[in-house]
Design a protein around this motif. Structure first.
Motif, short mmCIF file in Angstrom:
data_model
loop_
_atom_site.label_atom_id
_atom_site.label_comp_id
_atom_site.label_asym_id
_atom_site.label_seq_id
_atom_site.Cartn_x
_atom_site.Cartn_y
_atom_site.Cartn_z
N GLN A 383 -0.67 -8.12 1.19
CA GLN A 383 -0.78 -8.23 -0.15
C GLN A 383 -0.73 -9.45 -0.71
O GLN A 383 -1.40 -9.83 -1.56
N LEU A 384 0.25 -10.34 -0.25
CA LEU A 384 0.50 -11.75 -0.79
C LEU A 384 -0.88 -12.68 -0.30
O LEU A 384 -1.24 -13.40 -1.30
N LEU A 385 -1.39 -12.15 0.86
CA LEU A 385 -2.89 -13.04 0.74
C LEU A 385 -3.81 -12.69 -0.07
O LEU A 385 -4.64 -13.36 -0.71
N SER A 386 -3.79 -11.46 -0.55
CA SER A 386 -4.82 -10.84 -1.37
C SER A 386 -4.65 -11.43 -2.79
O SER A 386 -5.64 -12.15 -3.36
N LEU A 449 3.77 -9.49 -10.92
CA LEU A 449 2.53 -8.67 -11.20
C LEU A 449 2.91 -7.34 -11.46
O LEU A 449 3.89 -6.97 -11.07
N PRO A 450 2.06 -6.66 -12.22
CA PRO A 450 2.59 -5.32 -12.59
C PRO A 450 2.02 -4.39 -11.18
O PRO A 450 1.37 -4.85 -10.40
N ARG A 451 2.76 -3.15 -11.22
CA ARG A 451 2.91 -2.38 -9.85
C ARG A 451 1.43 -1.97 -9.81
O ARG A 451 1.04 -1.91 -8.45
N ARG A 452 0.67 -1.77 -10.76
CA ARG A 452 -0.75 -1.34 -10.40
C ARG A 452 -1.57 -2.19 -9.74
O ARG A 452 -2.61 -1.95 -9.08
N GLU A 453 -1.16 -3.58 -9.62
CA GLU A 453 -2.03 -4.47 -8.93
C GLU A 453 -1.59 -4.47 -7.69
O GLU A 453 -2.54 -5.26 -6.81
N LEU A 454 -0.46 -4.22 -7.16
CA LEU A 454 -0.05 -4.14 -5.69
C LEU A 454 -0.60 -2.99 -4.89
O LEU A 454 0.10 -2.18 -4.48
N THR A 455 -1.86 -3.05 -4.57
CA THR A 455 -2.57 -1.87 -4.15
C THR A 455 -2.43 -1.77 -2.55
O THR A 455 -2.84 -0.61 -1.92
N MET A 456 -2.05 -2.74 -1.91
CA MET A 456 -1.93 -2.85 -0.50
C MET A 456 -0.54 -2.26 -0.03
O MET A 456 -0.35 -2.52 1.13
N LEU A 457 0.30 -2.27 -0.89
CA LEU A 457 1.69 -1.98 -0.37
C LEU A 457 1.86 -0.26 -0.49
O LEU A 457 1.66 0.14 -1.51
N PRO A 458 2.47 0.43 0.38
CA PRO A 458 2.88 1.64 0.30
C PRO A 458 3.56 2.08 -0.57
O PRO A 458 4.59 1.40 -1.24
#
Length: 474
Positions: A383-386, A449-458
Motif C-alpha cells: 500500500q505504501l509503495l502504491s 488519506l481517506p480509508r477509501r484510498e487504501l484499497t490494498m489493505l484488508p
C-alpha cells in the motif's frame, strides 16, 4: 600478515626476478608453480626487519615464467636483489571465533594492539564453491533498526542486497549504522565489516561507531585505508568472507558481511589487469569483472542442515551517479535487489536519503509477514509503495498544470508523501527503531488519506489499525 604460511627457505628460492611492472613481479625459471599460489618475497637477500619481507599471489604461469602480485606493492624493490619462495599452496588464514572483537588491517594484521589472530583451523581465502543443491532458500529477516530498510526493502538472511550511492552521500554512515544495530531476534549473530580504500577519517568514524559492537565480541573489523597498497584491496573482501563462512557454516552464527566500497575493489582489479597488459573491456575494466564479482557475492547464502547463514550488504558508489557504470550494472545482475540513495533527499536534509521507489528487495516476501515480522507488513508495504507512486504522478501533474489545479485528494497524497519522508524515512544516525515502531509510523502516515484510498489493505487490518490523522480525512 595473519596467515599460516610462513617463510620457509628450504623451499627452493627463485632468484630470477626479471621485471617489476606496477604491483606485479615477473619471475623467470620457476618449476611446479601453480595459479593462486602464495609467495614470500625477500628483499636484499636477508631476513632483517619485517619491512624486508613482502607477500604475493601467483596470478599467471606460462612455462617457466610466473607473474606474482605483490600485496605490499613493488616500491623500493630491486629485481637483482630480490628472492621469491613459493609455498606450494594458496594463501590460507586461521579461522574461528578468535577474530571476533578484533580490529585488523586489510590483510588481517592487528590494528588494535593485540596479538596476531590464531585458530585451530585454516581455510583458503578463495573459499569453497557452495553446492547449489545444498542451498536453502533465504528466509527470516535481518532487522537493521533503520525504518527505510526494514519497511520496504527488508533484508533476509542469506540475501545479497547492495547499497547504491554516489560520492558525497552518507552511504558509509548508513552502512555503519546498520552494522551497529542489526539483529536476528536473539539468535547467535556476528558482523564482519570490511572497508576498502577508506580515508583515515572514515576509518576512524567506522571504529568509533562500531566500538560498542566490537567490545561486545560480535564484530570483526577489517580496514584497508587509502594509503595502503591498492592491490591489498583485492584480498580484503576475500579474507572477510572466509572468516564469515566459518562463523556461519561451522560455528552456527547468522553473519552479516558489510563490504564498502566495492567500486574501490573493482578499481584495484582494473589496475592489476592493466599492469598485466590485458585487453580492456567497458570503461577499461577487465572482461572477467562479472565473474570476479560473482565469486565474491555468491559466497553468501544458507546451507541445508546448517544453523547459520551468511548475508551480504555491499556498498557500491556510482561514478557521477551513473547506474549503468560497469560496477553497479554488474552488481545488479548478481544481487537480489538494491537500496538506492537519493541526492535530492540528501540535499533536502533527510537522513538516510533512501529512495523508496527506486529501492527493492526481491526476497522480501520470504523474510517478512506473519511469523517473521508482523502480519500486516507485506500488505502495508504494498500500500505504501502504491501511495508513493501516486504521489509522484501528482507532483508531475502539478509541474504541468500548477498546484492550484490539483484535486483535494491529490493534495492529500502529497501530504501523505511528506509525512512518510519526515516520520518514516528520516531517522537519527544512532536511532534504533523496532519493527513495530516502523510499521506504526507507516500507519500514521497513511492516516493522511481517506480509508477509501487504501484499497490494498484488508478490511480487518483497517478496522484494527487505521486512524485518520488529526485534521485529515474522515
Amino acid at each position: 600478515m595473519t596467515t599460516d604460511v610462513r617463510p620457509d627457505w628450504a623451499v627452493p628460492e627463485q632468484t630470477a626476478v626479471e621485471e617489476l611492472r606496477g604491483p606485479l613481479a615477473v619471475v623467470r625459471g620457476v618449476h611446479g608453480v601453480a595459479w593462486d599460489e602464495f609467495a614470500t618475497i625477500r628483499l636484499d637477500r636477508g631476513w632483517g626487519t619485517p619491512q624486508e619481507v613482502r607477500h604475493g599471489l601467483v596470478l599467471e604461469v606460462d612455462g617457466e615464467i610466473a607473474v606474482v602480485q605483490v600485496l605490499e606493492g613493488t616500491s623500493g624493490m630491486d629485481p637483482s636483489r630480490t628472492g621469491v619462495a613459493f609455498a606450494g599452496a594458496p594463501l590460507r588464514i586461521p579461522v574461528g571465533a578468535g577474530w571476533l572483537g578484533r580490529v585488523c588491517g586489510g590483510r588481517g594484521d592487528p590494528l588494535d594492539g593485540g596479538p596476531p589472530v590464531l585458530g585451530r583451523r585454516t581455510a583458503p581465502v578463495t573459499g569453497w564453491p557452495m553446492n547449489p543443491v545444498r542451498r536453502e532458500p533465504p528466509s527470516q529477516p535481518v532487522l537493521t533498526g533503520v525504518s527505510a530498510v526494514d519497511a520496504l526493502t527488508t533484508l533476509v538472511r542469506g540475501q545479497k542486497l547492495p547499497i547504491f550511492s554516489t560520492a558525497g552521500l552518507p552511504h558509509l554512515e548508513l552502512a555503519t549504522q546498520i552494522a551497529a544495530q542489526a539483529s536476528v531476534g536473539g539468535e547467535p549473530f556476528a558482523i564482519v565489516f570490511a572497508g576498502m580504500g577508506l580515508p583515515h577519517a572514515d576509518a576512524g568514524l567506522v571504529r568509533d561507531v562500531l566500538e560498542g559492537r566490537s567490545a561486545a565480541g560480535d564484530l570483526v573489523l577489517l580496514l584497508n585505508t587509502a594509503d595502503d597498497p591498492v592491490v591489498e584491496r583485492i584480498l580484503t573482501p576475500r579474507i572477510a568472507l572466509t572468516i564469515a563462512e566459518h562463523l556461519a557454516f561451522e560455528l552456527g552464527r547468522h553473519v552479516l558481511v558489510v563490504l564498502t566500497d566495492m567500486t574501490s575493489y573493482c578499481e584495484a582489479v582494473r589496475e592489476v589487469s592493466s599492469a598485466r597488459g590485458e585487453i580492456p573491456a567497458r570503461r577499461a575494466y577487465p572482461g572477467y569483472l562479472y565473474s570476479d564479482l560473482a565469486s565474491l557475492y555468491e559466497r553468501c547464502g544458507r546451507l541445508r542442515n546448517r544453523a547459520g547463514s551468511l548475508t551480504l550488504l555491499p556498498v557500491v558508489t556510482m561514478p557521477a551517479g551513473d547506474i549503468t557504470h560497469p560496477v553497479p550494472d554488474l552488481t545488479g545482475y548478481i544481487t537480489e535487489g538494491q537500496i538506492v540513495l537519493s541526492p535530492q533527499l540528501h540535499a533536502a536534509g533527510t537522513y538516510p536519503p533512501v529512495d523508496l521507489l527506486g529501492s527493492l528487495s526481491r526476497l522480501m516476501r520470504r523474510g517478512a509477514g506473519p511469523g517473521r515480522t508482523r502480519e500486516d507488513h507485506l500488505d502495508l508495504a504494498a500500500q505504501l509503495l502504491s501511495v508513493l507512486a501516486r504521489a509522484r504522478e501528482v507532483r508531475d501533474l502539478a509541474d504541468l498544470v500548477g498546484p492550484a489545479a490539483l484535486s483535494a485528494t491529490d493534495q492529500l497524497y502529497l501530504a501523505c508523501e511528506a509525512d512518510v519522508r519526515t516520520e518514516v524515512v528520516a531517522q537519527g544516525r544512532t536511532e534504533l527503531r523496532t519493527m513495530d515502531d516502523t510499521l506504526d509510523r507507516v500507519w500514521r502516515a497513511l492516516g493522511r488519506l481517506p480509508r477509501r484510498e487504501l484499497t490494498m489493505l484488508p478490511p480487518a487490518q483497517l478496522d484494527t489499525r487505521y486512524v485518520p490523522a488529526v485534521g485529515g480525512p474522515a
